[in-house]
Design a protein around this motif. Structure first.
Motif, PDB file in Angstrom:
ATOM      1  N   THR A  14      39.349  42.489  43.631  1.00  0.00           N
ATOM      2  CA  THR A  14      39.464  42.116  42.217  1.00  0.00           C
ATOM      3  C   THR A  14      40.582  42.879  41.511  1.00  0.00           C
ATOM      4  O   THR A  14      41.251  42.318  40.644  1.00  0.00           O
ATOM      5  N   TYR A  21      46.443  37.584  37.794  1.00  0.00           N
ATOM      6  CA  TYR A  21      45.757  36.648  36.907  1.00  0.00           C
ATOM      7  C   TYR A  21      45.261  37.363  35.665  1.00  0.00           C
ATOM      8  O   TYR A  21      45.194  38.578  35.628  1.00  0.00           O
ATOM      9  N   TYR A  23      42.237  37.623  34.196  1.00  0.00           N
ATOM     10  CA  TYR A  23      40.810  37.849  34.010  1.00  0.00           C
ATOM     11  C   TYR A  23      40.619  39.134  33.215  1.00  0.00           C
ATOM     12  O   TYR A  23      41.448  40.035  33.257  1.00  0.00           O
ATOM     13  N   PHE A  28      35.762  41.806  35.458  1.00  0.00           N
ATOM     14  CA  PHE A  28      36.139  41.214  36.736  1.00  0.00           C
ATOM     15  C   PHE A  28      35.931  42.214  37.880  1.00  0.00           C
ATOM     16  O   PHE A  28      35.354  41.880  38.914  1.00  0.00           O
ATOM     17  N   TYR A  79      27.992  29.763  42.895  1.00  0.00           N
ATOM     18  CA  TYR A  79      28.884  29.314  41.824  1.00  0.00           C
ATOM     19  C   TYR A  79      28.153  28.363  40.877  1.00  0.00           C
ATOM     20  O   TYR A  79      28.242  28.500  39.659  1.00  0.00           O
ATOM     21  N   SER A  83      27.240  29.391  37.073  1.00  0.00           N
ATOM     22  CA  SER A  83      27.867  28.593  36.017  1.00  0.00           C
ATOM     23  C   SER A  83      26.842  28.017  35.045  1.00  0.00           C
ATOM     24  O   SER A  83      27.157  27.781  33.875  1.00  0.00           O
ATOM     25  N   GLN A  89      33.683  33.623  32.589  1.00  0.00           N
ATOM     26  CA  GLN A  89      34.371  33.222  33.822  1.00  0.00           C
ATOM     27  C   GLN A  89      34.899  34.422  34.599  1.00  0.00           C
ATOM     28  O   GLN A  89      34.961  34.391  35.827  1.00  0.00           O
ATOM     29  N   SER A  90      35.271  35.495  33.917  1.00  0.00           N
ATOM     30  CA  SER A  90      35.728  36.701  34.610  1.00  0.00           C
ATOM     31  C   SER A  90      34.611  37.266  35.481  1.00  0.00           C
ATOM     32  O   SER A  90      34.846  37.681  36.617  1.00  0.00           O
ATOM     33  N   THR A  93      33.834  34.715  38.504  1.00  0.00           N
ATOM     34  CA  THR A  93      34.899  34.751  39.505  1.00  0.00           C
ATOM     35  C   THR A  93      34.913  36.099  40.221  1.00  0.00           C
ATOM     36  O   THR A  93      35.097  36.155  41.443  1.00  0.00           O
ATOM     37  N   VAL A  97      34.637  36.571  44.187  1.00  0.00           N
ATOM     38  CA  VAL A  97      35.695  37.279  44.931  1.00  0.00           C
ATOM     39  C   VAL A  97      35.077  38.422  45.736  1.00  0.00           C
ATOM     40  O   VAL A  97      35.406  38.626  46.911  1.00  0.00           O
TER      41      VAL A  97
END
Length: 156
Positions: A14, A21, A23, A28, A79, A83, A89-90, A93, A97
């Motif tokens: 991460t 990115y 994030y 993250f 996921y 969700s 979203q950070s 994800t 990861v």
């Protein structure tokens, strides 16, 4: 691989991705560390298995070790479930990861993983290492160096 290597794998992954990115870095990276140990819920002696023993026993009894929780199916289901309940979203994800880093690290062990579960094919890299062995220590050091290298480039 041991818990500390999986945690560092999630962190290193991460931190490196944060460089490329946008994030939210702290969320993250923390999620990556947590995601790094989630697949081992199927093993009662793991860091997460010792923290949540009832769930660990149930998952291990139903699926065994390094099967469902070490598969693409598990990643997809995680996921979908995440969700539904989490909007950050950070964090989602980062967890994914971290879990992917876990699968990659376990595919480098002699026992490999059932990546395509329920298909019972063991996936492992051509060059494998013993969990807790000298090579794992070298991998842990490399992951730490990746974290330091990319970590100096981000601001939490």
């Amino acid at each position: 691989m041991t818990g500390k290597t999986h945690i560092m794998g999630g962190i290193a992954s991460t931190v490196a991705i944060s460089h490329f990115y946008t994030y939210e870095p702290a969320m993250f990276i923390i999620a990556g560390a947590i995601g790094g140990i989630i697949p081992d819920i199927c093993h009662g002696g793991s860091k997460i298995g010792r923290r949540i023993p009832l769930i660990s026993r149930v998952v291990n009894t139903i699926f065994g070790h390094r099967t469902f929780t070490h598969s693409l199916l598990f990643l997809v289901l995680m996921y979908v479930v995440l969700s539904l309940f989490i909007s950050n979203q950070s964090f989602i994800t980062g967890l994914l990861v971290g879990m992917i880093s876990h699968l990659v690290l376990d595919a480098a062990t002699k026992n490999g993983i059932k990546l395509l579960y329920p298909v019972q094919i063991t996936i492992r890299f051509p060059l494998t290492f013993k969990t807790g062995g000298q090579m794992e220590t070298i991998i842990l050091l490399a992951l730490t160096l990746v974290t330091i290298y990319y970590g100096r480039l981000i601001v939490l």
